[in-house]
Write an enzyme that holds these catalytic residues in place. Structure first.
Site, PDB file in Angstrom:
ATOM      1  N   HIS A  66       0.822  -1.199   0.000  1.00  0.00           N
ATOM      2  CA  HIS A  66       0.000   0.000   0.000  1.00  0.00           C
ATOM      3  C   HIS A  66       0.866   1.262   0.000  1.00  0.00           C
ATOM      4  O   HIS A  66       1.961   1.285   0.578  1.00  0.00           O
ATOM      5  CB  HIS A  66      -0.907   0.016   1.230  1.00  0.00           C
ATOM      6  CG  HIS A  66      -1.860  -1.129   1.275  1.00  0.00           C
ATOM      7  ND1 HIS A  66      -2.351  -1.641   2.456  1.00  0.00           N
ATOM      8  CD2 HIS A  66      -2.437  -1.867   0.278  1.00  0.00           C
ATOM      9  CE1 HIS A  66      -3.196  -2.645   2.192  1.00  0.00           C
ATOM     10  NE2 HIS A  66      -3.247  -2.796   0.890  1.00  0.00           N
ATOM     11  N   LYS A  76       4.211   6.041   8.092  1.00  0.00           N
ATOM     12  CA  LYS A  76       3.689   5.105   9.083  1.00  0.00           C
ATOM     13  C   LYS A  76       4.789   4.690  10.049  1.00  0.00           C
ATOM     14  O   LYS A  76       5.959   4.571   9.664  1.00  0.00           O
ATOM     15  CB  LYS A  76       3.131   3.840   8.401  1.00  0.00           C
ATOM     16  CG  LYS A  76       1.981   4.089   7.451  1.00  0.00           C
ATOM     17  CD  LYS A  76       1.567   2.811   6.741  1.00  0.00           C
ATOM     18  CE  LYS A  76       0.431   3.059   5.756  1.00  0.00           C
ATOM     19  NZ  LYS A  76       0.099   1.836   4.981  1.00  0.00           N
ATOM     20  N   TYR A 136      -0.275   0.827  14.053  1.00  0.00           N
ATOM     21  CA  TYR A 136       0.583   1.783  13.373  1.00  0.00           C
ATOM     22  C   TYR A 136       0.016   3.186  13.436  1.00  0.00           C
ATOM     23  O   TYR A 136      -1.185   3.401  13.348  1.00  0.00           O
ATOM     24  CB  TYR A 136       0.906   1.369  11.934  1.00  0.00           C
ATOM     25  CG  TYR A 136      -0.201   0.815  11.086  1.00  0.00           C
ATOM     26  CD1 TYR A 136      -0.750   1.558  10.048  1.00  0.00           C
ATOM     27  CD2 TYR A 136      -0.653  -0.499  11.275  1.00  0.00           C
ATOM     28  CE1 TYR A 136      -1.740   1.024   9.232  1.00  0.00           C
ATOM     29  CE2 TYR A 136      -1.639  -1.040  10.469  1.00  0.00           C
ATOM     30  CZ  TYR A 136      -2.179  -0.268   9.445  1.00  0.00           C
ATOM     31  OH  TYR A 136      -3.162  -0.796   8.648  1.00  0.00           O
ATOM     32  N   ASP A 173      -6.418  -6.167  -2.916  1.00  0.00           N
ATOM     33  CA  ASP A 173      -4.980  -6.384  -3.076  1.00  0.00           C
ATOM     34  C   ASP A 173      -4.693  -7.398  -4.185  1.00  0.00           C
ATOM     35  O   ASP A 173      -3.699  -7.273  -4.908  1.00  0.00           O
ATOM     36  CB  ASP A 173      -4.363  -6.851  -1.757  1.00  0.00           C
ATOM     37  CG  ASP A 173      -4.282  -5.736  -0.725  1.00  0.00           C
ATOM     38  OD1 ASP A 173      -4.386  -4.553  -1.113  1.00  0.00           O
ATOM     39  OD2 ASP A 173      -4.120  -6.048   0.470  1.00  0.00           O
TER      40      ASP A 173
END
Length: 211
Positions: A66, A76, A136, A173
């Site tokens: 991603h 992140k 995260y 995905d």
């Protein structure tokens, strides 16, 4: 001097692994899993905290690769609080000296390492334990129109996922383009744009410190 959180750069610029000092006794353990000052020392600017995510995955779940449009991208800071995952950073920035390179770090509830993924980099992870809980911090909130993906099993990208774990992908995905397809359609961030944006973050951070 006690180093509560040591920092080491990965081979891809803009990505770092953080290893905490874990202090334990008969009661349990304590660690500092994130410190802004150590991140600023490494990245050169603070990380804006806009969103915090928690992902719970069963063994084999593969999330990613991603990334988000730059600017502003989405940096992140990732750690695994229960179980284990193979966390992967991918350089998808066109024009980067390490374009197409990836690096993997195992995150688990023993060493309790964290990984920082800067703006413009791709991110993916696979759950290695029966259940894995990943949390995260994100510099920008989720914005579907700016979020994209690269197929994590793209053979030309060549990420080496554990051979003994069957990957389980979401429909989104599984339908993601290969790195070459994404590059051909202009979907990928540009290395120079990422550097320029991070330079503005550094300047803003210095201005805030002097204010």
């Amino acid at each position: 001097m006690w180093d509560a959180l040591s920092v080491n750069p990965l081979s891809i610029s803009g990505a770092y692994v953080f290893t905490p000092a874990i202090h334990g006794d008969e009661r349990g353990s304590f660690l500092e899993w994130y410190r802004e000052d150590r991140l600023i020392d490494a990245a050169g600017h603070p990380m804006r905290l806009a969103q915090a995510n928690c992902s719970i995955s069963r063994k084999g779940v593969l999330r990613g690769v991603h990334f988000a449009d730059v600017p502003p991208g989405q940096a992140k800071y990732v750690t695994c609080v229960s179980g284990a995952v193979l966390d992967v950073v991918v350089d998808i920035r066109t024009g980067s000296p390490t374009f197409g390179r990836w690096e993997a770090v195992e995150l688990d509830d023993r060493a309790r390492k964290g990984v920082y993924i800067g703006e413009g980099l791709g991110h993916a992870f696979m759950a290695l334990s029966d259940e894995a809980v990943v949390i995260y911090l994100c510099s920008e909130p989720y914005a579907p129109a700016r979020e994209h993906g690269i197929h994590p099993l793209d053979p030309e990208l060549g990420i080496v996922w554990p051979a003994d774990v069957e990957p389980l992908l979401s429909p989104k995905d599984a339908a993601a383009p290969t790195l070459a397809e994404a590059e051909a359609t202009g979907l990928l961030p540009r290395y120079d744009d990422c550097r320029d944006y991070q330079g503005r973050l550094r300047e803003a951070g210095i201005s805030d410190a002097l204010a």
